[in-house]
Design an enzyme around this catalytic site. Structure first.
Site, PDB file in Angstrom:
ATOM      1  N   ARG A  38       0.813  -1.217   0.000  1.00 42.17           N
ATOM      2  CA  ARG A  38       0.000   0.000   0.000  1.00 42.17           C
ATOM      3  C   ARG A  38       0.848   1.268   0.000  1.00 42.17           C
ATOM      4  O   ARG A  38       0.477   2.271   0.612  1.00 42.17           O
ATOM      5  CB  ARG A  38      -0.942   0.046   1.221  1.00 42.17           C
ATOM      6  N   ARG A  42      -3.700   6.331   0.376  1.00 39.73           N
ATOM      7  CA  ARG A  42      -4.146   7.527   1.099  1.00 39.73           C
ATOM      8  C   ARG A  42      -3.096   8.223   1.948  1.00 39.73           C
ATOM      9  O   ARG A  42      -3.305   9.352   2.362  1.00 39.73           O
ATOM     10  CB  ARG A  42      -5.379   7.180   1.952  1.00 39.73           C
ATOM     11  N   ARG A  51      -7.500  11.063  -6.682  1.00 41.01           N
ATOM     12  CA  ARG A  51      -8.656  10.196  -6.482  1.00 41.01           C
ATOM     13  C   ARG A  51      -9.936  10.973  -6.201  1.00 41.01           C
ATOM     14  O   ARG A  51     -11.011  10.367  -6.138  1.00 41.01           O
ATOM     15  CB  ARG A  51      -8.375   9.230  -5.320  1.00 41.01           C
ATOM     16  N   ASP A  87      -6.418  -3.679  -7.461  1.00 39.49           N
ATOM     17  CA  ASP A  87      -6.986  -4.270  -6.259  1.00 39.49           C
ATOM     18  C   ASP A  87      -7.237  -5.745  -6.516  1.00 39.49           C
ATOM     19  O   ASP A  87      -7.406  -6.149  -7.674  1.00 39.49           O
ATOM     20  CB  ASP A  87      -8.291  -3.576  -5.858  1.00 39.49           C
ATOM     21  N   TYR A 162     -14.290 -12.540   0.487  1.00 36.22           N
ATOM     22  CA  TYR A 162     -15.068 -11.348   0.119  1.00 36.22           C
ATOM     23  C   TYR A 162     -16.333 -11.732  -0.663  1.00 36.22           C
ATOM     24  O   TYR A 162     -17.405 -11.163  -0.461  1.00 36.22           O
ATOM     25  CB  TYR A 162     -14.220 -10.377  -0.715  1.00 36.22           C
TER      26      TYR A 162
HETATM   27  O1  CP3 Z   1       0.163  -1.912  -2.321  1.00 36.19           O
HETATM   28  C1  CP3 Z   1      -0.102  -1.064  -3.193  1.00 36.19           C
HETATM   29  O2  CP3 Z   1       0.321   0.117  -3.145  1.00 36.19           O
HETATM   30  C2  CP3 Z   1      -0.868  -1.522  -4.423  1.00 36.19           C
HETATM   31  C3  CP3 Z   1      -2.241  -1.381  -4.372  1.00 36.19           C
HETATM   32  C4  CP3 Z   1      -3.176  -2.348  -3.669  1.00 36.19           C
HETATM   33  C5  CP3 Z   1      -4.491  -1.961  -3.340  1.00 36.19           C
HETATM   34  N1  CP3 Z   1      -5.169  -3.043  -2.876  1.00 36.19           N
HETATM   35  C6  CP3 Z   1      -4.999  -0.612  -3.515  1.00 36.19           C
HETATM   36  C7  CP3 Z   1      -6.095  -0.197  -2.634  1.00 36.19           C
HETATM   37  C8  CP3 Z   1      -3.057  -3.686  -3.330  1.00 36.19           C
HETATM   38  C9  CP3 Z   1      -1.847  -4.601  -3.447  1.00 36.19           C
HETATM   39  C10 CP3 Z   1      -4.333  -4.119  -2.840  1.00 36.19           C
HETATM   40  C11 CP3 Z   1      -4.625  -5.504  -2.454  1.00 36.19           C
HETATM   41  C12 CP3 Z   1      -5.783  -5.743  -1.588  1.00 36.19           C
HETATM   42  N2  CP3 Z   1      -7.049  -5.254  -1.704  1.00 36.19           N
HETATM   43  C13 CP3 Z   1      -5.783  -6.690  -0.550  1.00 36.19           C
HETATM   44  C14 CP3 Z   1      -4.608  -7.513  -0.145  1.00 36.19           C
HETATM   45  C15 CP3 Z   1      -3.641  -6.704   0.627  1.00 36.19           C
HETATM   46  C16 CP3 Z   1      -4.056  -6.447   2.038  1.00 36.19           C
HETATM   47  O3  CP3 Z   1      -4.210  -5.269   2.380  1.00 36.19           O
HETATM   48  O4  CP3 Z   1      -4.188  -7.417   2.776  1.00 36.19           O
HETATM   49  C17 CP3 Z   1      -7.063  -6.694   0.023  1.00 36.19           C
HETATM   50  C18 CP3 Z   1      -7.510  -7.524   1.195  1.00 36.19           C
HETATM   51  C19 CP3 Z   1      -7.859  -5.787  -0.725  1.00 36.19           C
HETATM   52  C20 CP3 Z   1      -9.289  -5.464  -0.533  1.00 36.19           C
HETATM   53  C21 CP3 Z   1      -9.416  -4.042  -0.164  1.00 36.19           C
HETATM   54  N3  CP3 Z   1      -9.366  -3.016  -1.073  1.00 36.19           N
HETATM   55  C22 CP3 Z   1      -9.508  -3.481   1.139  1.00 36.19           C
HETATM   56  C23 CP3 Z   1      -9.594  -4.263   2.425  1.00 36.19           C
HETATM   57  C24 CP3 Z   1      -9.505  -2.084   0.982  1.00 36.19           C
HETATM   58  C25 CP3 Z   1      -9.472  -1.019   2.063  1.00 36.19           C
HETATM   59  C26 CP3 Z   1     -10.772  -0.334   2.281  1.00 36.19           C
HETATM   60  C27 CP3 Z   1     -10.545   1.014   2.958  1.00 36.19           C
HETATM   61  O5  CP3 Z   1     -10.999   2.017   2.403  1.00 36.19           O
HETATM   62  O6  CP3 Z   1      -9.895   1.055   4.016  1.00 36.19           O
HETATM   63  C28 CP3 Z   1      -9.419  -1.822  -0.396  1.00 36.19           C
HETATM   64  C29 CP3 Z   1      -9.346  -0.495  -1.022  1.00 36.19           C
HETATM   65  C30 CP3 Z   1      -8.027  -0.105  -1.523  1.00 36.19           C
HETATM   66  N4  CP3 Z   1      -7.232  -0.884  -2.309  1.00 36.19           N
HETATM   67  C31 CP3 Z   1      -7.397   1.145  -1.332  1.00 36.19           C
HETATM   68  C32 CP3 Z   1      -6.199   1.104  -2.043  1.00 36.19           C
HETATM   69  C33 CP3 Z   1      -5.199   2.214  -2.219  1.00 36.19           C
HETATM   70  C34 CP3 Z   1      -7.973   2.298  -0.546  1.00 36.19           C
HETATM   71  C35 CP3 Z   1      -9.029   2.942  -1.376  1.00 36.19           C
HETATM   72  C36 CP3 Z   1      -8.996   4.442  -1.338  1.00 36.19           C
HETATM   73  O7  CP3 Z   1      -7.937   5.049  -1.389  1.00 36.19           O
HETATM   74  O8  CP3 Z   1     -10.092   5.007  -1.289  1.00 36.19           O
END
Ligand code: CP3
Length: 386
Positions: A38, A42, A51, A87, A162
Site C-alpha cells: 500500500r 491515502r 482520487r 486491487d 469477500y
Molecule cells: O500496495 C499497493 O500500493 C498496491 C495497491 C493495492 C491496493 N489493494 C490498492 C487499494 C493492493 C496490493 C491491494 C490488495 C488488496 N485489496 C488486498 C490484499 C492486501 C491487504 O491489504 O491485505 C485486500 C484484502 C484488498 C481489498 C481491499 N481493497 C480493502 C480491504 C480495501 C481497504 C478499504 C478502505 O478504504 O480502508 C481496499 C481499497 C483499496 N485498495 C485502497 C487502495 C489504495 C484504498 C481505497 C482508497 O484510497 O479510497
C-alpha cells in the site's frame, strides 16, 4: 539472469541489477531492497488529490490514473520496486461480478456468491477482458526502467471470503460454513478463482511485470488443517502455473497472521515468503530452513513512533534479514492511511544507508547525517537488552 523475454527491449535495461529481484533470487545486493505494501494510497496527498471524485475501481481501470498513482511512491520515496495500483477484486469485476470498493469499508458484493448458480456468474478471465491492465503495465515498465514492477493478485481463499461473505468479515463464518458444508462447491469456487487470479497475474507478467505477489491476506484465520485441505491446493495451482509460464519471475506469497502456515505457504510455490510483524524474521528463516528469501516485517503502527525508536526497529529488521538467503524490507501489512509519508521516505533512506548485508563495517564509512545517526545509536544503546 535475464528478467525479460526481450533482453534488448530498452525497458529491460538494468533490471538484472535490481536489488529486489536479486534478493528474491538469493543473489548478493548492494543494499537491502525496500518497498511498502500500500505504498500507493491515502498516505500520499498527491494520491488523494488524484482520487477526488473517482471511485476506487474506476481508478483501477483507467490506465493513465493507474500509471500515475503507481509511480507516485517511487518518485517520492525512492523505493526499490513499484507495485501496480490495482486491487485484488479487479479481475472478478472484470469477469462481470457486481462489486465495488466502499471507501473506508472495502470490497462489497451486490449478490454474494454462495450457491452453484452463483458460481455461474463468475466466468473465467481472459486477457481481452482487461486490456487496460496490459496498457497500464506496458506504460509503467517503460517509465520505470531499472525499477521492477510487482504484479499481484488475491489468493483464492482471500477472494472467496469477500465473495461469500459479501464484504469484509471479522470471522469469515459463511466462508468456513461453505468450505465444510459443501466441499465440492468450495473447491469449484476456489478453482475458478485460481483461474481468474492466475490469468490476471499472467496478463501483468506478459506486459512486463518482473515479480509477482500473491496476497492471501486472511489465510491466518484458518487452521493448518483447513489451509492444507481446502486452500493450499488452489494457491499452489496459481503459483505453480505462473512458475511454469514465467520461471524467471519471482513469486512472493504473503498473508497476515500466518506464522503457523509459513512453511506451507512457502512450499505452495513461493520464492519469497511474506512475513507479518508477529513472527520475527529470524524465526521465519528457521521455520523455512533458510530455503526461501523473506519479505517484511516492520509493524505498520511503528511508523507512528518517534524516529529513534522506529529507526532502531528498522535496523533490527535489516540485521535479522541477514539470516535469510535474501531479504526484501517491507511492512508486516499495508501502510495505514494516516501515516506521515515523510517517515516512509526516511525509512527507505535508512534501509539503503545500512548498506550491504554481511558488510557490517559499511556504515562506518558512509557519509551520515551526523546528528541523526547519533540519535539512533543512543537509542539503540538505551534499549539494549529489551
Ligand atoms: O500496495 C499497493 O500500493 C498496491 C495497491 C493495492 C491496493 N489493494 C490498492 C487499494 C493492493 C496490493 C491491494 C490488495 C488488496 N485489496 C488486498 C490484499 C492486501 C491487504 O491489504 O491485505 C485486500 C484484502 C484488498 C481489498 C481491499 N481493497 C480493502 C480491504 C480495501 C481497504 C478499504 C478502505 O478504504 O480502508 C481496499 C481499497 C483499496 N485498495 C485502497 C487502495 C489504495 C484504498 C481505497 C482508497 O484510497 O479510497
Amino acid at each position: 539472469m535475464s528478467t525479460s523475454e526481450h533482453p534488448d527491449a530498452p525497458s529491460s535495461l538494468g533490471l538484472e541489477h535490481s536489488p529486489l529481484l536479486r534478493a528474491a533470487r538469493g543473489a548478493s545486493v548492494p543494499h537491502t531492497p525496500v518497498w511498502f505494501m500500500r505504498q500507493a494510497g491515502r498516505s500520499l496527498p498527491e494520491y488523494r488529490a488524484l482520487r477526488e471524485g473517482v471511485a476506487m475501481l474506476t481508478a483501477c481501470r483507467t490506465p493513465e490514473l493507474v500509471t500515475e498513482i503507481t509511480l507516485q511512491p517511487v518518485r517520492r520515496h525512492g523505493v526499490d520496486a513499484a507495485i501496480l495500483f490495482s486491487d485484488i477484486v479487479v479481475p472478478v469485476q472484470a469477469v462481470g461480478l457486481d462489486i465495488e470498493i466502499a471507501p473506508g469499508v472495502g470490497p462489497v458484493v451486490a449478490q454474494p456468491v454462495r450457491t452453484r448458480a452463483d458460481l455461474d456468474r463468475l466466468p473465467e478471465l481472459s486477457a481481452d477482458m482487461v486490456p487496460d491492465i496490459t496498457q497500464a503495465v506496458r506504460a509503467l515498465v517503460a517509465e520505470l526502467g531499472p525499477v521492477p514492477l510487482i504484479g499481484f493478485a488475491g489468493a483464492p481463499f482471500t477472494l472467496a471470503s469477500y465473495l461469500v461473505e459479501g464484504g469484509p468479515s471479522k470471522n469469515h463464518e459463511r466462508t468456513k460454513a461453505l468450505m465444510h458444508g459443501d466441499p465440492q462447491l468450495w473447491h469449484d469456487l476456489c478453482a475458478r478463482l485460481a483461474q481468474i487470479s492466475g490469468a490476471f497475474l499472467r496478463v501483468q507478467v506478459e506486459a512486463g511485470a518482473s515479480a509477482v505477489q500473491l496476497f492471501d491476506s486472511w489465510a491466518g484465520f484458518l487452521s493448518r488443517r483447513d489451509y492444507l485441505a481446502s486452500v493450499e491446493p488452489h494457491s499452489r495451482a496459481v503459483l505453480e502455473r505462473l512458475g511454469r509460464n514465467a520461471p524467471d519471475v519471482p513469486r512472493i506469497h504473503f498473508g497476515v497472521g500466518t506464522g503457523e502456515l509459513l512453511v506451507d505457504m512457502a512450499q505452495a510455490g513461493a520464492d519469497v515468503i511474506g512475513v507479518d510483524y508477529r513472527v520475527g524474521l529470524a524465526d521465519a528463516v528457521a521455520r523455512t530452513q533458510g530455503r526461501y528469501a523473506v519479505q517484511g516485517n516492520l509493524d505498520p503502527a511503528l511508523l507512528f513512533a518517534p524516529w529513534p525508536a522506529l529507526a532502531a526497529q528498522v535496523r533490527r529488521i535489516v540485521q535479522e534479514g541477514q539470516a535469510a538467503p535474501g531479504h526484501i524490507f517491507n511492512l508486516g501489512h499495508g501502510v495505514l492511511p494516516e501515516t506521515d509519508p515523510d517517515v516512509l521516505t526516511r525509512v527507505v533512506a535508512l534501509v539503503h544507508e545500512l548498506g550491504s548485508p554481511g558488510h557490517e563495517d559499511h556504515e562506518d564509512h558512509e557519509d551520515h547525517e551526523d546528528h541523526e545517526d547519533h540519535e539512533d545509536h543512543e537509542d539503540q544503546a538505551g534499549h539494549a537488552g529489551s
